[in-house]
Design a protein around this motif. Structure first.
Motif, PDB file in Angstrom:
ATOM      1  N   GLY A  76      20.001  -8.651  17.197  1.00 63.60           N
ATOM      2  CA  GLY A  76      19.159  -9.342  18.435  1.00 63.60           C
ATOM      3  C   GLY A  76      19.448  -8.360  19.711  1.00 63.60           C
ATOM      4  N   VAL A  77      20.704  -8.679  20.094  1.00 61.68           N
ATOM      5  CA  VAL A  77      20.863  -7.868  21.367  1.00 61.68           C
ATOM      6  C   VAL A  77      20.787  -6.382  21.276  1.00 61.68           C
ATOM      7  CG1 VAL A  77      22.832  -7.687  23.153  1.00 61.68           C
ATOM      8  CG2 VAL A  77      22.967  -9.899  21.887  1.00 61.68           C
ATOM      9  N   GLY A  78      21.650  -5.689  20.277  1.00 67.32           N
ATOM     10  CA  GLY A  78      21.113  -4.444  20.321  1.00 67.32           C
ATOM     11  C   GLY A  78      19.807  -3.863  20.199  1.00 67.32           C
ATOM     12  N   GLY A  79      18.738  -4.741  19.527  1.00 72.44           N
ATOM     13  CA  GLY A  79      17.290  -4.440  19.386  1.00 72.44           C
ATOM     14  C   GLY A  79      16.580  -4.641  20.464  1.00 72.44           C
ATOM     15  N   ILE A  80      16.942  -5.623  21.419  1.00 71.65           N
ATOM     16  CA  ILE A  80      16.280  -6.056  22.852  1.00 71.65           C
ATOM     17  C   ILE A  80      16.897  -4.733  23.580  1.00 71.65           C
ATOM     18  CG2 ILE A  80      16.111  -7.509  24.563  1.00 71.65           C
ATOM     19  CD1 ILE A  80      16.421  -9.699  22.428  1.00 71.65           C
ATOM     20  N   MET A  88      12.027   2.550  29.054  1.00 68.78           N
ATOM     21  CA  MET A  88      12.312   3.111  30.110  1.00 68.78           C
ATOM     22  C   MET A  88      12.029   4.701  30.230  1.00 68.78           C
ATOM     23  SD  MET A  88      14.731   0.498  32.190  1.00 68.78           S
ATOM     24  CE  MET A  88      15.985   0.412  30.995  1.00 68.78           C
ATOM     25  N   ALA A  89      13.006   4.910  29.084  1.00 65.24           N
ATOM     26  CA  ALA A  89      12.818   6.398  28.911  1.00 65.24           C
ATOM     27  C   ALA A  89      11.798   7.041  28.794  1.00 65.24           C
ATOM     28  CB  ALA A  89      14.250   6.660  27.909  1.00 65.24           C
ATOM     29  N   GLY A  90      11.050   6.401  27.520  1.00 61.11           N
ATOM     30  CA  GLY A  90       9.830   7.053  27.128  1.00 61.11           C
ATOM     31  C   GLY A  90       8.698   6.913  28.136  1.00 61.11           C
ATOM     32  N   TYR A  91       8.620   5.906  29.161  1.00 59.76           N
ATOM     33  CA  TYR A  91       7.790   5.675  30.062  1.00 59.76           C
ATOM     34  C   TYR A  91       7.950   6.752  31.087  1.00 59.76           C
ATOM     35  CZ  TYR A  91       5.899   3.867  34.525  1.00 59.76           C
ATOM     36  OH  TYR A  91       5.088   3.751  35.606  1.00 59.76           O
ATOM     37  N   GLY A 111      17.933  14.845  18.381  1.00 60.88           N
ATOM     38  CA  GLY A 111      18.834  13.693  17.994  1.00 60.88           C
ATOM     39  C   GLY A 111      18.115  12.919  16.780  1.00 60.88           C
ATOM     40  N   VAL A 112      16.985  12.959  16.786  1.00 59.72           N
ATOM     41  CA  VAL A 112      16.265  12.179  15.642  1.00 59.72           C
ATOM     42  C   VAL A 112      16.846  12.719  14.276  1.00 59.72           C
ATOM     43  CG1 VAL A 112      14.140  11.379  14.522  1.00 59.72           C
ATOM     44  CG2 VAL A 112      14.343  11.357  17.162  1.00 59.72           C
ATOM     45  N   LEU A 113      17.033  14.183  14.302  1.00 54.71           N
ATOM     46  CA  LEU A 113      17.119  14.805  13.097  1.00 54.71           C
ATOM     47  C   LEU A 113      18.761  14.708  12.846  1.00 54.71           C
ATOM     48  CD1 LEU A 113      15.129  17.892  13.850  1.00 54.71           C
ATOM     49  CD2 LEU A 113      14.428  16.125  12.640  1.00 54.71           C
ATOM     50  N   ILE A 145      21.271   3.476  22.203  1.00 56.34           N
ATOM     51  CA  ILE A 145      20.412   4.791  22.700  1.00 56.34           C
ATOM     52  C   ILE A 145      19.705   5.120  21.169  1.00 56.34           C
ATOM     53  CG2 ILE A 145      20.203   7.267  23.134  1.00 56.34           C
ATOM     54  CD1 ILE A 145      21.049   5.278  25.807  1.00 56.34           C
ATOM     55  N   ASN A 146      18.258   4.985  21.081  1.00 55.22           N
ATOM     56  CA  ASN A 146      17.777   5.320  19.845  1.00 55.22           C
ATOM     57  C   ASN A 146      16.614   6.437  20.098  1.00 55.22           C
ATOM     58  OD1 ASN A 146      16.224   5.103  17.562  1.00 55.22           O
ATOM     59  ND2 ASN A 146      15.621   3.122  17.480  1.00 55.22           N
TER      60      ASN A 146
END
Length: 276
Positions: A76-80, A88-91, A111-113, A145-146
């Motif tokens: 919950g906390v990690g997902g939010i 923010m980063a994507g925007y 990083g996705v890979l 960080i995802n």
């Protein structure tokens, strides 16, 4: 001509059966008493559901429900927080031009890979250096960080937030933080729900990171807790029904979350199909 739609339908039906049959077996097996579980194999419901739930609740002074609460905390906390950081980063990557933007985005895509197993041990060593290994923070901080979430949020921001709207807000004197909070986030809501769902499920099902980071059973998430039941079951077969019942119970929060957010989630899928 009438046969063409049948083949895709058949493929999808077989795929659904392949994915849902193990889940159905776990749910049905959770209703079986130990003697029914080990002597027969069938999809017929058993008679031990209430006993299994009682044993699951009372075993280890109710430690299973502590694990459930820990998983809700982590996911919950990690997902939010992860969704907010990704938004923010994507925007910023989608709507601002700055030196090194494309290089930074390429690093994020890289990083996705990178498999999580490669990062787990270095993350443990870094957190151990600052004294956070073995704490709740050791599971929460690495998931904030995802890279995939940032990638999706950049796509959502580029598609859903018109540049003309941002320029109009700036002309009206709105600051960047106000523009992001009151204009960008509402326009990106459907996409952010998708990112949150993916992040929540990923953290909820995460096993490797807590396995490396945590040594105190009271801080275990449900995945690691059920693993300890399974390991102890080698010497006590009565724990196997607890593992199966706990696995069935662990699916319920995910189902509730998807049902609660399905309107926004389905709207995002429809929007993606229309824009595509």
């Amino acid at each position: 001509m009438t046969r063409r739609p049948f083949l895709p339908f058949l493929v999808l039906l077989l795929g659904a059966l392949y994915c849902l049959t193990p889940v159905a077996w776990v749910v049905i097996a959770a209703t079986k008493a130990p003697r029914e579980l080990f002597t027969t194999f069938s999809f017929a419901p058993g008679s031990g559901l209430l006993d299994n739930l009682t044993n699951l609740t009372t075993h280890g002074d109710g430690v299973f429900w502590r694990w459930v609460l820990n998983s809700l905390l982590y996911a919950g906390v990690g997902g939010i927080v992860s969704t907010l950081v990704s938004a923010m980063a994507g925007y910023a990557l989608a709507k601002f031009s700055f030196r090194g933007r494309e290089i930074l985005f390429s690093v994020i895509l890289a990083g996705v890979l990178v498999p999580a197993v490669v990062l787990a041990v270095p993350q443990y060593l870094l957190l151990a250096k600052v004294g956070l290994a073995g704490t709740y923070w050791s599971v929460l901080l690495p998931v904030i960080i995802n890279p995939f979430g940032i990638f999706l949020c950049r796509v959502f921001a580029a598609a859903a937030v018109p540049q003309s709207t941002l320029e109009a807000a700036r002309l009206d004197g709105a600051g960047q933080l106000r523009i992001f909070g009151f204009i960008a986030v509402p326009l990106m809501t459907h996409g952010l729900v998708t990112v949150f769902l993916l992040t929540f499920v990923g953290i909820w099902n995460n096993f490797l990171l807590p396995f490396i980071m945590l040594s105190d059973q009271s801080k275990y998430p449900i995945t690691l807790g059920l693993y300890t039941f399974l390991a102890q079951g080698a010497g006590d077969s009565n724990l196997y029904p607890l593992v199966i019942t706990g696995s069935a119970v662990s699916v319920i929060p995910l189902i509730v979350l998807f049902l609660a957010l399905q309107r926004l989630w389905r709207a995002d899928l429809l929007a993606g199909a229309l824009t595509g």
